[in-house]
Design an enzyme around this catalytic site. Structure first.
Site, PDB file in Angstrom:
ATOM      1  N   ASP A 171       0.921  -1.101   0.066  1.00  0.00           N
ATOM      2  CA  ASP A 171       0.175  -0.037   0.062  1.00  0.00           C
ATOM      3  C   ASP A 171       0.918   1.203  -0.124  1.00  0.00           C
ATOM      4  O   ASP A 171       1.777   1.484   0.600  1.00  0.00           O
ATOM      5  CB  ASP A 171      -0.797  -0.017   1.155  1.00  0.00           C
ATOM      6  CG  ASP A 171      -2.577   0.057   1.027  1.00  0.00           C
ATOM      7  OD1 ASP A 171      -2.821   0.317  -0.090  1.00  0.00           O
ATOM      8  OD2 ASP A 171      -3.167  -0.420   1.786  1.00  0.00           O
ATOM      9  N   ASP A 235     -10.328   2.603  -1.928  1.00  0.00           N
ATOM     10  CA  ASP A 235     -10.948   1.456  -1.218  1.00  0.00           C
ATOM     11  C   ASP A 235     -12.434   1.383  -1.592  1.00  0.00           C
ATOM     12  O   ASP A 235     -13.116   2.356  -1.628  1.00  0.00           O
ATOM     13  CB  ASP A 235     -10.801   1.925   0.169  1.00  0.00           C
ATOM     14  CG  ASP A 235      -9.193   1.494   0.758  1.00  0.00           C
ATOM     15  OD1 ASP A 235      -8.324   1.373  -0.260  1.00  0.00           O
ATOM     16  OD2 ASP A 235      -8.923   1.734   1.710  1.00  0.00           O
TER      17      ASP A 235
END
Length: 419
Positions: A171, A235
């Site tokens: 990430d 997300d």
């Protein structure tokens, strides 16, 4: 009130191109040389990730229970094999020698032991790391420390390999959206993974924390030569749509819309990640919306990573996730994602191996709609959801009523002339 829509689809031969282009431009190509990790993920990875159901609240008992449920539910046998431990598994400080260590409270047996537990059950071990100085949980203040992998790529990749890791979720987790900085960071970990000699799926999210007005980097650039899987959007959320813009949480329909322009980037070992599945997570999504979720992820050749609590999963959720025909479309080795036939993407077609073709009809309206496509005279058609043959009209057309937010899914075989 029902409305009618007719689409003529070619069942054999060239792909459909109506109203939109068949191969959207891929955007800026970061590395066009080869796949990120050669020999990894010839088909989209399938598995389970801890984040959607548990967030930061994870420990080895939870992960082992989910792994056991993955096997007992039949999902592992259906192809869901990667068990990915997301953020918050690590100690907030690195060891004296600079290595990452597992939290002694959360994972007292250690991560190598967890890897052995998973491998003994025929599963594969996935782990989370941050590309910047902090992971996303650390950046948000949810978890203490600064244990991102920036500057530690070689050490961390070797550590993961020694633990038997098969999948690294990496990430970005930074407000810095400079492309050169991202390219350097993601390429450094790719090279470090390659150097270990252990094949690992390399899944990156260049969008986390980025607030650029130009949109998220996963949508702007093609990272296929850097990563096995690249997140397309920000997300996912267990909602149909959020209307939050590219920098906010995304609903299922939002991601489906975004995926239409990313088809040119996909090939074996270079997958566009539409994020984890929200099937069975919460109560916001209807049964129809969850069917569309799975069907359209499969049509786009996206990785299928479940995110629900498998230990309390109901039979309907398990059956949906295991739907054989849908999974077969997702895992088709031709590695060609669907292209939109209509400008709004409600009709998509995907070329499959062996001269077959998948066609999806999605109803984005508020009422049931009669939709149709024309595979051509003499072309066999079957309903992917039921596995049964579908009658074709004398005019060569298949007609079906599709409920709001639902997706009808069909597969045709070669042999017809098409129209």
């Amino acid at each position: 009130m029902r409305t009618s829509r007719t689409v003529r689809a070619i069942a054999a031969g060239a792909a459909l191109c109506v109203a939109v282009a068949c191969a959207p431009a891929p955007g800026d190509v970061i590395d066009d040389a080869s796949v990120a990790i050669p020999g990894v993920a010839a088909t989209p990875p399938m598995g389970w990730n801890s984040w959607n159901a548990f967030g930061c609240d994870i420990d080895e008992t939870t992960i082992r229970s989910q792994a056991d449920a993955l096997v007992s539910s039949g999902l592992a046998a259906a192809g869901y094999r990667y068990v990915v431990v997301d953020d918050c598994w690590y100690s907030p400080q690195r060891a004296a020698d600079g290595t990452l260590t597992a939290s002694s409270q959360r994972f007292p047996s250690g991560m190598a032991a967890l890897g052995r537990y998973l491998h003994a059950r025929g599963l594969r071990f996935g782990i989370y790391a941050g590309a910047s100085e902090q992971t996303c949980a650390q950046l948000s203040g949810t978890y203490p420390g600064r244990t991102g992998s920036a500057g530690h790529e070689t050490t961390d990749a070797r550590t993961f390999a020694s633990w038997g890791v098969d999948y690294v979720k990496y990430d970005w987790c930074s407000a810095n959206s400079d492309l050169d900085d991202q390219k350097e960071a993601f390429t450094a970990m790719r090279d470090a993974i390659r150097a270990t000699g252990r094949p690992m799926v390399y899944s990156i999210n260049p969008n986390s924390g980025v607030t650029s007005d130009d949109g998220v980097p996963g949508a702007r650039h093609d990272w296929g030569g850097v990563a096995t899987m690249t997140r397309l959007t920000n997300d996912i959320s267990p909602q149909w749509t959020t209307d939050s813009g590219s920098n906010g949480y995304q609903g299922i329909a939002d991601i489906i819309d975004a995926s239409a322009d990313a088809t040119a980037r996909v090939s074996a070992g270079r997958w566009t990640d539409l994020d984890m599945l929200e099937i069975g997570v919460g109560t916001s999504l209807t049964a129809a919306q969850q069917r569309s979720h799975l069907a359209l992820w499969a049509m786009m050749a996206a990785p299928l990573v479940a995110g629900n609590d498998l230990t309390v999963m109901d039979s309907a959720t398990a059956a949906l996730l295991r739907t054989p025909g849908v999974l077969a479309i997702d895992q088709d080795r031709a590695a060609r994602p669907a292209t939109a036939v209509t400008a709004d993407g409600t009709v998509r077609t995907r070329e499959l191996s062996g001269g077959r073709r998948a066609v999806s009809l999605s109803n984005r309206g508020a009422t049931a709609t009669t939709m149709s496509f024309t595979p051509g005279t003499g072309v066999p058609v079957h309903d992917v959801w039921t596995g049964t043959s579908v009658p074709v009209g004398s005019d060569g057309t298949v007609r079906v009523t599709v409920a709001p937010d639902d997706t009808a899914l069909f597969e045709t075989t070669s042999g017809g002339s098409g129209q």
